[in-house]
Design an enzyme around this catalytic site. Structure first.
Site, PDB file in Angstrom:
ATOM      1  N   HIS A 109      -5.121   4.643   4.565  1.00  0.00           N
ATOM      2  CA  HIS A 109      -4.694   5.551   3.499  1.00  0.00           C
ATOM      3  C   HIS A 109      -3.600   4.884   2.683  1.00  0.00           C
ATOM      4  O   HIS A 109      -2.798   4.131   3.224  1.00  0.00           O
ATOM      5  CB  HIS A 109      -4.176   6.874   4.080  1.00  0.00           C
ATOM      6  CG  HIS A 109      -4.213   7.986   3.093  1.00  0.00           C
ATOM      7  ND1 HIS A 109      -3.185   8.204   2.203  1.00  0.00           N
ATOM      8  CD2 HIS A 109      -5.163   8.907   2.817  1.00  0.00           C
ATOM      9  CE1 HIS A 109      -3.518   9.228   1.430  1.00  0.00           C
ATOM     10  NE2 HIS A 109      -4.699   9.660   1.770  1.00  0.00           N
TER      11      HIS A 109
ATOM     12  N   GLU B  80     -11.150  12.189   6.273  1.00  0.00           N
ATOM     13  CA  GLU B  80     -12.616  12.104   6.227  1.00  0.00           C
ATOM     14  C   GLU B  80     -13.248  11.723   7.561  1.00  0.00           C
ATOM     15  O   GLU B  80     -14.450  11.881   7.734  1.00  0.00           O
ATOM     16  CB  GLU B  80     -13.060  11.082   5.174  1.00  0.00           C
ATOM     17  CG  GLU B  80     -12.354  11.145   3.845  1.00  0.00           C
ATOM     18  CD  GLU B  80     -12.265  12.531   3.260  1.00  0.00           C
ATOM     19  OE1 GLU B  80     -13.119  13.377   3.575  1.00  0.00           O
ATOM     20  OE2 GLU B  80     -11.307  12.783   2.516  1.00  0.00           O
TER      21      GLU B  80
HETATM   22  C1  LIG Z   1      -8.018   4.609   1.549  1.00  0.00           C
HETATM   23  C2  LIG Z   1      -7.999   3.202   0.995  1.00  0.00           C
HETATM   24  C3  LIG Z   1      -8.876   3.148  -0.259  1.00  0.00           C
HETATM   25  C4  LIG Z   1      -6.557   2.859   0.601  1.00  0.00           C
HETATM   26  O1  LIG Z   1      -6.572   1.633  -0.079  1.00  0.00           O
HETATM   27  P1  LIG Z   1      -5.259   0.768  -0.302  1.00  0.00           P
HETATM   28  O2  LIG Z   1      -4.055   1.627  -0.302  1.00  0.00           O
HETATM   29  O3  LIG Z   1      -5.490  -0.061  -1.520  1.00  0.00           O
HETATM   30  O4  LIG Z   1      -5.228  -0.095   1.032  1.00  0.00           O
HETATM   31  P2  LIG Z   1      -5.158  -1.652   1.137  1.00  0.00           P
HETATM   32  O5  LIG Z   1      -6.435  -2.231   0.631  1.00  0.00           O
HETATM   33  O6  LIG Z   1      -3.886  -2.115   0.514  1.00  0.00           O
HETATM   34  O7  LIG Z   1      -5.106  -1.817   2.705  1.00  0.00           O
HETATM   35  C5  LIG Z   1      -4.273  -2.748   3.363  1.00  0.00           C
HETATM   36  C6  LIG Z   1      -5.124  -3.711   4.155  1.00  0.00           C
HETATM   37  O8  LIG Z   1      -5.912  -2.993   5.094  1.00  0.00           O
HETATM   38  C7  LIG Z   1      -7.298  -3.207   4.866  1.00  0.00           C
HETATM   39  N1  LIG Z   1      -7.977  -1.924   5.009  1.00  0.00           N
HETATM   40  C8  LIG Z   1      -7.524  -0.728   4.563  1.00  0.00           C
HETATM   41  N2  LIG Z   1      -8.389   0.229   4.902  1.00  0.00           N
HETATM   42  C9  LIG Z   1      -9.400  -0.384   5.551  1.00  0.00           C
HETATM   43  C10 LIG Z   1     -10.590   0.089   6.119  1.00  0.00           C
HETATM   44  N3  LIG Z   1     -10.892   1.389   6.090  1.00  0.00           N
HETATM   45  N4  LIG Z   1     -11.422  -0.788   6.694  1.00  0.00           N
HETATM   46  C11 LIG Z   1     -11.125  -2.103   6.739  1.00  0.00           C
HETATM   47  N5  LIG Z   1      -9.989  -2.613   6.208  1.00  0.00           N
HETATM   48  C12 LIG Z   1      -9.143  -1.743   5.627  1.00  0.00           C
HETATM   49  C13 LIG Z   1      -7.384  -3.735   3.446  1.00  0.00           C
HETATM   50  O9  LIG Z   1      -8.543  -4.508   3.266  1.00  0.00           O
HETATM   51  C14 LIG Z   1      -6.105  -4.524   3.347  1.00  0.00           C
HETATM   52  O10 LIG Z   1      -6.303  -5.734   4.055  1.00  0.00           O
HETATM   53  P3  LIG Z   1      -5.496  -7.076   3.642  1.00  0.00           P
HETATM   54  O11 LIG Z   1      -4.056  -6.772   3.840  1.00  0.00           O
HETATM   55  O12 LIG Z   1      -6.056  -8.088   4.576  1.00  0.00           O
HETATM   56  O13 LIG Z   1      -5.852  -7.322   2.198  1.00  0.00           O
HETATM   57  C15 LIG Z   1      -8.493   2.185   2.043  1.00  0.00           C
HETATM   58  O14 LIG Z   1      -7.725   2.312   3.216  1.00  0.00           O
HETATM   59  C16 LIG Z   1      -9.972   2.366   2.338  1.00  0.00           C
HETATM   60  O15 LIG Z   1     -10.804   1.789   1.649  1.00  0.00           O
HETATM   61  N6  LIG Z   1     -10.315   3.182   3.374  1.00  0.00           N
HETATM   62  C17 LIG Z   1     -11.709   3.493   3.633  1.00  0.00           C
HETATM   63  C18 LIG Z   1     -12.208   4.557   2.672  1.00  0.00           C
HETATM   64  C19 LIG Z   1     -11.667   5.916   3.020  1.00  0.00           C
HETATM   65  O16 LIG Z   1     -11.645   6.335   4.158  1.00  0.00           O
HETATM   66  N7  LIG Z   1     -11.255   6.653   1.990  1.00  0.00           N
HETATM   67  C20 LIG Z   1     -10.772   8.011   2.129  1.00  0.00           C
HETATM   68  C21 LIG Z   1      -9.322   8.083   1.822  1.00  0.00           C
HETATM   69  S1  LIG Z   1      -8.685   9.718   2.133  1.00  0.00           S
END
Ligand SMILES: CC(C)(COP(=O)(O)OP(=O)(O)OC[C@H]1O[C@@H](n2cnc3c(N)ncnc32)[C@H](O)[C@@H]1OP(=O)(O)O)[C@@H](O)C(=O)NCCC(=O)NCCS
Length: 381
Positions: free
Chosen positions: A261, A317
Site C-alpha cells: 500500500h 483487497e
Molecule cells: C498498492 C501499490 C500500487 C502501491 O504502489 P507504490 O506505493 O508505488 O509501491 P512501490 O511500488 O513503491 O512499492 C515498493 C516496492 O515494493 C514492491 N511491491 C509493492 N507492492 C508489491 C506487490 N503487491 N507485489 C510485489 N511487489 C510489490 C514494488 O515493486 C517496490 O519494489 P522495489 O523497491 O524493488 O522497486 C502496490 O503495492 C501494488 O501494486 N500492490 C498490488 C495491487 C494492490 O493490491 N492494489 C490495491 C491497493 S488498496
C-alpha cells in the site's frame, strides 16, 4: 520547467489539497471517517455511515428513515435507463466496463424525492443509489436470467444482496455485507477519488466525475485487485504452493495483488476486520481452501519482502473476495460492489472540491527532443 526540477513520480508524498472526509494514518494503521475510527463505525448501518461521509454527521433515527427511504426510491431504475443498460450489458463486457459506461445515464429522470443539498449533490446521490439495481440488471443480462423484481426492503444491504443473488439474505449476511461496504466508503486521496476530484475541478458534472472514478477503480493496482487476489488464490490452488508462487512473482516483477500500500506501513486496518470476517464466513470447503491459500501467500510474501525499502502488508483487497463469495457475490462483481459503496465517498470529495475549487493541473518535466524544425516536407504520392 528546468531539467533540475524534482519529479514526484506517482505523486508520492505530494499534498495536493485538504480534505475533512477521511484520515488515513499509515504509520499507525488507522482509518477515520470525519474523525470516527472505522472500528466504531462498523457497528452502524451502511446508510448511517454513508450519511456521515457525505453530510458530515451520523443521522438521528428520523433522518436515517429519510435516507433509507430516499435510497429505495431513487435506487429504482426508470424504464428508459433500464432499457439502455440492457442493450449495453448484452455486449458481454465486464460489469465494471458496463457500469462505467452507464454511470452518466444513471443520473437521468430523477425522482421527485430529493436528499441532496444542491443539484450537484443530488445528481451524485442518484447515480450512487442506482448502482445496485444497475448491477442486478447487468447480471441478469450476462447470465441470461430473468431480471429480479425490485425488493421491498428499505435496508440497503438486504436490498443489494437480494438484487445481486436473487435470494433473501440472512440477517447475518446483511450485517456482514454492510460492514464491508462501510469499510469501502472512503480512503483519502486514493487514485479513483483523486480522479473524481480532477474531473470535478474542471466543473464537469458529478455523474461524469463518478464515471471517470469507476475507470480508475477498475485497474488491478487499485480496486480490481479484489478480483485479482481471489483469482491468484485460485491459480495457486493449495497453501503448500504459496511460497514458490511468491518467489516466482518477485523474480519476474509480477505484483501479488492485495499486498502492499502507498500509505500503510502495517496491515491495512480494513484488511484486519475483513480477514476476521472471511474466517468466520468461510465454512464451505472451497472458500476455506481459498482462505488458507491466501493466508499462506501473505506469510510467504511478508517473509520474502522483508528486505524491501518499506514494509509490505495485506491491504483491503486481499481477503475481501472470500467474504464476498460467502455472501453469494461472484468474483466479477467484487469491484463493482466496491464502486457501489465508494461512489458515496467520491461524491463527498466532489462536493468538497466544488466548495473550494481550483483546476487541478500539475506540470510535467519535458524530456523529449529539443525544439527543432521538421525541414522541407517531401511530396506525398
Ligand atoms: C498498492 C501499490 C500500487 C502501491 O504502489 P507504490 O506505493 O508505488 O509501491 P512501490 O511500488 O513503491 O512499492 C515498493 C516496492 O515494493 C514492491 N511491491 C509493492 N507492492 C508489491 C506487490 N503487491 N507485489 C510485489 N511487489 C510489490 C514494488 O515493486 C517496490 O519494489 P522495489 O523497491 O524493488 O522497486 C502496490 O503495492 C501494488 O501494486 N500492490 C498490488 C495491487 C494492490 O493490491 N492494489 C490495491 C491497493 S488498496
Amino acid at each position: 520547467m528546468t531539467a533540475s526540477a524534482e519529479v514526484h513520480k506517482g505523486l508520492e508524498g505530494v499534498i495536493a489539497d485538504t480534505t475533512s472526509t477521511s484520515l488515513v494514518d499509515g504509520e499507525a494503521g488507522a482509518l477515520y471517517y470525519r474523525g470516527y475510527p472505522i472500528e466504531s463505525l462498523v457497528n452502524y448501518r451502511f446508510a448511517e455511515v454513508m450519511h456521515l461521509v457525505v453530510f458530515g454527521d451520523l443521522p438521528d433515527p428520523r433522518r436515517l428513515n429519510e435516507v433509507e427511504d430516499y435510497l429505495w426510491h431513487a435506487g429504482r431504475l426508470p424504464a428508459e435507463v433500464a432499457a439502455t443498460l440492457r442493450v449495453l450489458a448484452r455486449n458481454g463486457a465486464h460489469p465494471m466496463v458496463t457500469l462505467q459506461a452507464i454511470a452518466p445515464i444513471l443520473a437521468l429522470e430523477p425522482p421527485a424525492q430529493r436528499l441532496g443539498r444542491t443539484d450537484e449533490e443530488e445528481e451524485g446521490l442518484l447515480v450512487a443509489a442506482r448502482i445496485p439495481a444497475a448491477l442486478a440488471l447487468i447480471n441478469a443480462a450476462l447470465e441470461d436470467h430473468p431480471e429480479p423484481a425490485y425488493p421491498v426492503s428499505r435496508r440497503y444491504g438486504e436490498r443489494y444482496l437480494q438484487l445481486l443473488t436473487g435470494k433473501l439474505p440472512s440477517a447475518e449476511a446483511v450485517e456482514a455485507f454492510e460492514v464491508m461496504q462501510v469499510l469501502q466508503l472512503d480512503h483519502g486521496f486514493n487514485a479513483s477519488t483523486f480522479t473524481a476530484r480532477v474531473v470535478t475541478s474542471t466543473l464537469a458534472p458529478p455523474a461524469s466525475a463518478l464515471a471517470a472514478a469507476m475507470g480508475a477503480l477498475y485497474g488491478p493496482l487499485h480496486g480490481a485487485a479484489d478480483q485479482g487476489a481471489l483469482e491468484m488464490a485460485m491459480e495457486v490452488g493449495e497453501p503448500q504452493h504459496a511460497r514458490a508462487f511468491v518467489t516466482q512473482c518477485l523474480a519476474t516483477g509480477r505484483k501479488v495483488l492485495g499486498m502492499g500500500h502507498r500509505e500503510y506501513r502495517v496491515v491495512d486496518p480494513r484488511a484486519k476486520i475483513l480477514k476476521a470476517m472471511a474466517e468466520r464466513s468461510a465454512t464451505e470447503f472451497t472458500n476455506r481452501r481459498l482462505l488458507n491459500t491466501l493466508s499462506a501467500v501473505e506469510a510467504a510474501f511478508v517473509e520474502q519482502t522483508s528486505a524491501k525499502r518499506r514494509a509490505l502488508r495485506a491491504n483491503m483487497e486481499f481477503y475481501k473476495g472470500v467474504l464476498c463469495l460467502s455472501l453469494g457475490i461472484a468474483k466479477e462483481y467484487f469491484t463493482a460492489t466496491f464502486a457501489a459503496s465508494r461512489a458515496f465517498g467520491w461524491l463527498a470529495h466532489i462536493v468538497e472540491q466544488r466548495q473550494d475549487n481550483r483546476i487541478i493541473r500539475p506540470a510535467a518535466l519535458y524530456v523529449g527532443p529539443a525544439p527543432r524544425e521538421p525541414g522541407a516536407r517531401q511530396k506525398v504520392g
